[in-house]
Design a protein around this motif. Structure first.
Motif, PDB file in Angstrom:
ATOM      1  N   GLU A 145     -13.339   5.328   9.659  1.00  0.00           N
ATOM      2  CA  GLU A 145     -13.055   4.567   8.444  1.00  0.00           C
ATOM      3  C   GLU A 145     -12.209   5.352   7.452  1.00  0.00           C
ATOM      4  O   GLU A 145     -11.810   4.820   6.413  1.00  0.00           O
ATOM      5  N   ASP A 203       1.581  -3.318   5.069  1.00  0.00           N
ATOM      6  CA  ASP A 203       0.887  -2.927   6.284  1.00  0.00           C
ATOM      7  C   ASP A 203       1.273  -3.871   7.424  1.00  0.00           C
ATOM      8  O   ASP A 203       2.049  -4.820   7.236  1.00  0.00           O
ATOM      9  N   CYS A 209      -2.689   5.719  13.918  1.00  0.00           N
ATOM     10  CA  CYS A 209      -2.473   6.290  12.590  1.00  0.00           C
ATOM     11  C   CYS A 209      -1.084   5.907  12.089  1.00  0.00           C
ATOM     12  O   CYS A 209      -0.120   5.857  12.868  1.00  0.00           O
ATOM     13  N   ARG A 210      -0.985   5.682  10.798  1.00  0.00           N
ATOM     14  CA  ARG A 210       0.265   5.185  10.245  1.00  0.00           C
ATOM     15  C   ARG A 210       1.308   6.296  10.084  1.00  0.00           C
ATOM     16  O   ARG A 210       2.442   6.164  10.500  1.00  0.00           O
ATOM     17  N   ASP A 230       0.869  -1.181   0.000  1.00  0.00           N
ATOM     18  CA  ASP A 230       0.000   0.000   0.000  1.00  0.00           C
ATOM     19  C   ASP A 230       0.900   1.222   0.000  1.00  0.00           C
ATOM     20  O   ASP A 230       1.630   1.463   0.963  1.00  0.00           O
ATOM     21  N   THR A 256      -8.504  -7.448   1.664  1.00  0.00           N
ATOM     22  CA  THR A 256      -8.041  -6.467   0.671  1.00  0.00           C
ATOM     23  C   THR A 256      -7.191  -7.102  -0.414  1.00  0.00           C
ATOM     24  O   THR A 256      -6.322  -6.451  -0.987  1.00  0.00           O
ATOM     25  N   ALA A 284      -6.132   6.335  10.413  1.00  0.00           N
ATOM     26  CA  ALA A 284      -5.829   6.792   9.060  1.00  0.00           C
ATOM     27  C   ALA A 284      -4.402   6.445   8.652  1.00  0.00           C
ATOM     28  O   ALA A 284      -3.503   6.363   9.489  1.00  0.00           O
ATOM     29  N   SER A 285      -4.207   6.255   7.345  1.00  0.00           N
ATOM     30  CA  SER A 285      -2.853   6.052   6.831  1.00  0.00           C
ATOM     31  C   SER A 285      -2.070   7.356   6.925  1.00  0.00           C
ATOM     32  O   SER A 285      -0.876   7.355   7.206  1.00  0.00           O
ATOM     33  N   ASP A 295      -9.182   7.087   5.499  1.00  0.00           N
ATOM     34  CA  ASP A 295      -7.781   6.726   5.286  1.00  0.00           C
ATOM     35  C   ASP A 295      -6.875   7.956   5.282  1.00  0.00           C
ATOM     36  O   ASP A 295      -5.679   7.853   5.491  1.00  0.00           O
TER      37      ASP A 295
END
Length: 389
Positions: free
Chosen positions: A251, A73, A327-328, A68, A152, A306-307, A253
């Motif tokens: 939800e 991930d 969060c990423r 991604d 996914t 969120a990414s 991203d």
């Protein structure tokens, strides 16, 4: 009062550690110079991880997963870690990355890896992905294949491959070792186990992705291994775009969040619309009436995953940091470089939040115009450099 007790004089000479801390130590004379106390007193330093094995490989374990934005991930990293932990010193771990791959393969435990940038996670080409995975299995002849069991793409690919190869498979695996795998059964009321199958689809959080070693991290060209893609029997209609404002924060991203440092709410909302991001806010901004309560992020609001999370003018109270802990990538825009959120952020931009909102909006508009007018990548890069400056 006992006058024999040695006391530290706060005015006596001191040393400054590499971390910038003042240290006054009884029995030592300091002069205010920078001193590496870690090396003097045997302090802990970050150890360099050793290679898992340096022996020639006699067999292999294969891990396949979609990337991604160029990265694996957490779930995919756990599948890779599972293979690395089960591999002996004569077994190599091979990663097949479906999509662009920019991660550090060695740090993730892979000894060799193949990047397949033609396969994007957002596109649907199941037959071609199965053909590519089958070709990699034929080339490396792995003992077994590991994949994350997600919704996914990886879980579907693993099941399709096992059916095509007529191989044994275990899904939703929550426990594994060198002899067996196990999954929950009967809606979680029972535990089913079996010997290691050909394909292992790992459930999330079954393995800790942090490894005490590194792999070789050698890149392998996909040429002459993966066949050239054929015309797919499927027609990919793409992903239906949704208004980010209609997506629930839990939800979303991509989120841009406003704090007390954002004064022009209209400009901030324009930026969110331009970037296609959902809108969040700190408790202070909500209490001031700038945003509705459903936009509040934090321990007393919503927890997001969120990414990308961009915080404009948010200092980072403990409650807010709790809301963004999963969060990423966190980007903080704040005039105070020592604000608490800077410790959590992956990138901190020391600048005025309102000025940065305007600069990003202008840059995004210019980039879109350049693409619409056939502008080059260099033009878009120049715009980005202007924002950074």
């Amino acid at each position: 009062m006992n006058d024999n007790i040695k006391r530290i004089d706060p005015r006596r000479p001191f040393v400054i550690t590499a971390e910038g801390l003042k240290r006054i130590t009884l029995g030592e004379i300091g002069n205010g110079v920078v001193l590496d106390l870690a090396s003097m007193h045997g302090g802990h330093k970050q150890a360099v991880k050793a290679r898992r094995t340096t022996k020639p490989a006699k067999r292999s374990l294969l891990v396949a997963a979609h990337t991604d934005r160029g990265a694996l991930d957490d779930h995919a990293r756990q599948a890779l870690a599972a293979a690395a932990l089960l591999a002996d010193d004569e077994t190599e771990v091979v990663l097949i990355a479906f999509g662009e791959f920019k991660d550090d393969a060695a740090a993730l435990g892979a000894d060799r890896y193949i990047e397949l940038p033609a396969f994007d996670r957002r596109s649907f080409a199941p037959d071609e992905e199965v053909r590519a995975l089958t070709a990699c299995v034929a080339h490396f002849a792995p003992v077994r294949v590991f994949m994350p069991d997600n919704a996914t793409g990886d879980g579907d690919l693993g099941r399709r491959y096992a059916a095509r190869a007529d191989g044994s498979i275990a899904t939703h695996v929550v426990e594994l070792d060198h002899a067996h795998v196990a999954s929950y059964a009967n809606a979680g009321r029972a535990f089913a186990s079996r010997a290691l199958p050909d394909v292992v689809l790992l459930a999330a959080n079954a393995v800790d992705a942090r490894l005490p070693f590194v792999g070789a991290g050698e890149a392998v060209s996909a040429e002459d291994i993966v066949p050239v893609a054929k015309v797919s029997a499927y027609v990919d209609l793409g992903i239906e775009e949704m208004d980010a404002a209609q997506v629930a924060l839990e939800e979303a991203d991509f989120i841009v969040s406003a704090g007390n440092g954002v004064s022009d709410i209209g400009a901030f909302e324009t930026l969110a619309g331009t970037l296609g991001a959902a809108i969040g806010a700190s408790r202070v901004a909500v209490d001031d009436g700038k945003f509705t309560r459903d936009k509040q992020i934090g321990a007393t609001g919503k927890t997001v995953e969120a990414s990308v999370y961009i915080a404009f003018g948010i200092s980072g109270a403990v409650q807010h940091l709790q809301g963004i802990k999963d969060c990423r990538h966190v980007i903080a825009v704040n005039l105070d470089a020592s604000a608490p959120i800077a410790k959590r952020a992956n990138l901190t931009i020391v600048a005025d939040a309102q000025e940065t909102v305007k600069a990003l909006t202008d840059a995004a508009a210019a980039a879109r115009a350049a693409r619409a007018g056939g502008g080059s990548i260099m033009q878009t890069a120049t715009v980005a450099e202007g924002v950074a400056a």
